[in-house]
Design a protein around this motif. Structure first.
Motif, short mmCIF file in Angstrom:
data_model
loop_
_atom_site.label_atom_id
_atom_site.label_comp_id
_atom_site.label_asym_id
_atom_site.label_seq_id
_atom_site.Cartn_x
_atom_site.Cartn_y
_atom_site.Cartn_z
N PRO A 32 -65.31 -33.04 -3.06
CA PRO A 32 -63.93 -32.57 -3.26
C PRO A 32 -63.85 -31.07 -2.97
O PRO A 32 -64.67 -30.29 -3.44
N HIS A 33 -62.86 -30.69 -2.18
CA HIS A 33 -62.75 -29.31 -1.72
C HIS A 33 -61.38 -28.75 -2.11
O HIS A 33 -60.44 -28.73 -1.32
N GLU A 34 -61.30 -28.36 -3.38
CA GLU A 34 -60.03 -27.83 -3.84
C GLU A 34 -59.79 -26.44 -3.26
O GLU A 34 -60.72 -25.68 -3.02
N LYS A 35 -58.53 -26.13 -3.07
CA LYS A 35 -58.17 -24.82 -2.55
C LYS A 35 -58.41 -23.76 -3.61
O LYS A 35 -58.05 -23.94 -4.78
N LEU A 36 -59.00 -22.64 -3.19
CA LEU A 36 -59.33 -21.55 -4.10
C LEU A 36 -58.44 -20.35 -3.83
O LEU A 36 -58.02 -20.10 -2.70
N THR A 37 -58.19 -19.60 -4.88
CA THR A 37 -57.54 -18.30 -4.72
C THR A 37 -58.63 -17.23 -4.65
O THR A 37 -59.80 -17.48 -4.98
N VAL A 38 -58.24 -16.03 -4.26
CA VAL A 38 -59.20 -14.93 -4.17
C VAL A 38 -59.79 -14.62 -5.53
O VAL A 38 -61.00 -14.38 -5.67
N ASP A 39 -58.97 -14.63 -6.57
CA ASP A 39 -59.46 -14.34 -7.92
C ASP A 39 -60.47 -15.38 -8.38
O ASP A 39 -61.49 -15.05 -8.99
N GLN A 40 -60.18 -16.67 -8.11
CA GLN A 40 -61.12 -17.72 -8.49
C GLN A 40 -62.45 -17.56 -7.74
O GLN A 40 -63.52 -17.74 -8.33
#
Length: 343
Positions: A32-40
């Motif tokens: 599973p490849h969830e979208k990440l934010t820069v902060d995460q």
């Protein structure tokens, strides 16, 4: 049913081998490849879920500016998997210009950079959403200067608007264009250099006249180098002679002072020679002068312990001198009588 536990390729911890090429089909990541934010991404991700960062470019004449940009991209997040896209010769010649290195040479240069985990050959000039999803790219790294090309004011504009762009800084003073400018500016120098190393005029695309000119200049430079070498050796020889002369003069001065000191000590006003001369003169004067005893000297007495030597047979008796002619005749007659008695 395929197992979904299959994870993405992990970042290289000990890069002892070249980076891998991206498979032409699709990304091997099936987890599973969830979208990440820069902060995460900056907080860190699980080991089996690295942040996939994509950086693209031409990378012609690969230099330290390229390496520093990739180093920044690799260190954007604690767990980064860096994919580097390299455009082909066809796209580069179409949109940017002719390259010095071929595409295969540029691919290999990137594979041997320590910060690169994966090389994507024949990368697209403009990134599409389909491309980003196919390779499961989380972020795109590039310098923040708008890159106008292919009819667009900034080919990364849509990436920035989607929040997937992370900027890196350019290295001032070094670029592919700068390197090419140096070569073009000093073309004659490099042409002469390669002619001297065995390249032919045809390989260098040099005319016959220029070839002869460059070879003549190389001969002149060699002669100048020989003259310079001889001058340096002469200077070194002169320096050694001066150094030796200085040492000889210093030793001569020391010996001269020592000689003068010894001379003065021997022949000076109070020297040893004068004292010796005076002593010898005194001895010679004493030797040649008549011996006179002083009138007031006491009579010589014989030591009582010394026994008197027996009178010799021929010893003359000591008599006081006659005071008159009569006394003298009397003594002579007594001497003659004594001789007759002995007979």
């Amino acid at each position: 049913m395929e197992e979904l536990e299959h994870t993405c390729p992990l970042p290289r911890t000990t890069p002892i081998e070249p980076a891998i090429f991206t498979p032409k089909t699709s990304c091997e990541c099936r987890a599973p490849h969830e979208k990440l934010t820069v902060d995460q991404a900056q907080l860190g991700t699980p080991v089996d879920r690295p942040v996939r960062v994509y950086a693209d470019g031409i990378f012609d004449l690969f230099h330290s500016g390229h390496a520093r940009a990739l180093m920044q991209a690799k260190n954007l997040f604690p767990n980064t998997y860096l994919i580097v896209g390299v455009c082909s010769d066809e796209l580069t010649h179409k949109y940017k210009g002719f390259t010095v290195m071929t595409e295969d040479e540029r691919y290999e240069a990137l594979r041997h950079c320590r910060y690169v985990d994966e090389v994507l050959p024949d990368a697209p000039w403009t990134l599409t959403q389909e491309f980003l999803e196919k390779h499961k790219i989380d972020f795109v790294a590039h310098d923040d200067i708008p890159y106008s090309s292919a009819g667009s004011e900034d080919v990364y504009k849509h990436i920035k608007e989607a929040g997937m762009f992370v900027p890196t800084k350019r290295t001032e003073g070094i670029s592919t264009s700068d390197l090419i400018t140096r070569i073009v500016r000093d073309y004659d120098v490099y042409a002469r250099r390669n002619l001297q190393r065995g390249y032919t005029a045809k390989e260098l695309n040099v005319s016959y006249i220029n070839e002869k000119k460059y070879r003549l200049q190389n001969q002149v430079d060699r002669m100048k180098e020989k003259v310079k070498t001889v001058e340096e050796k002469s200077k070194h020889f002169v320096y050694r002679v001066e150094e030796k002369s200085h040492d000889l003069i210093q030793k001569w001065e020391e010996k001269s002072r020592e000689f003068i000191g010894n001379f003065l000590e021997l022949f000076g006003p109070d020297g040893t020679w004068k004292q010796m001369f005076q002593e010898r003169s005194g001895r010679m004067i004493q030797a040649f002068s008549p011996h006179c005893s002083p009138s007031s000297s006491p009579p010589r007495d014989y030591s009582p312990s010394r026994s008197p030597s027996p009178p010799s047979r021929w010893a003359m008796p000591r008599t006081s001198p006659p005071s008159s002619p009569k006394g003298a005749s009397a003594s002579i007659s007594s001497m003659s009588e004594g001789d007759e008695d002995e007979k």
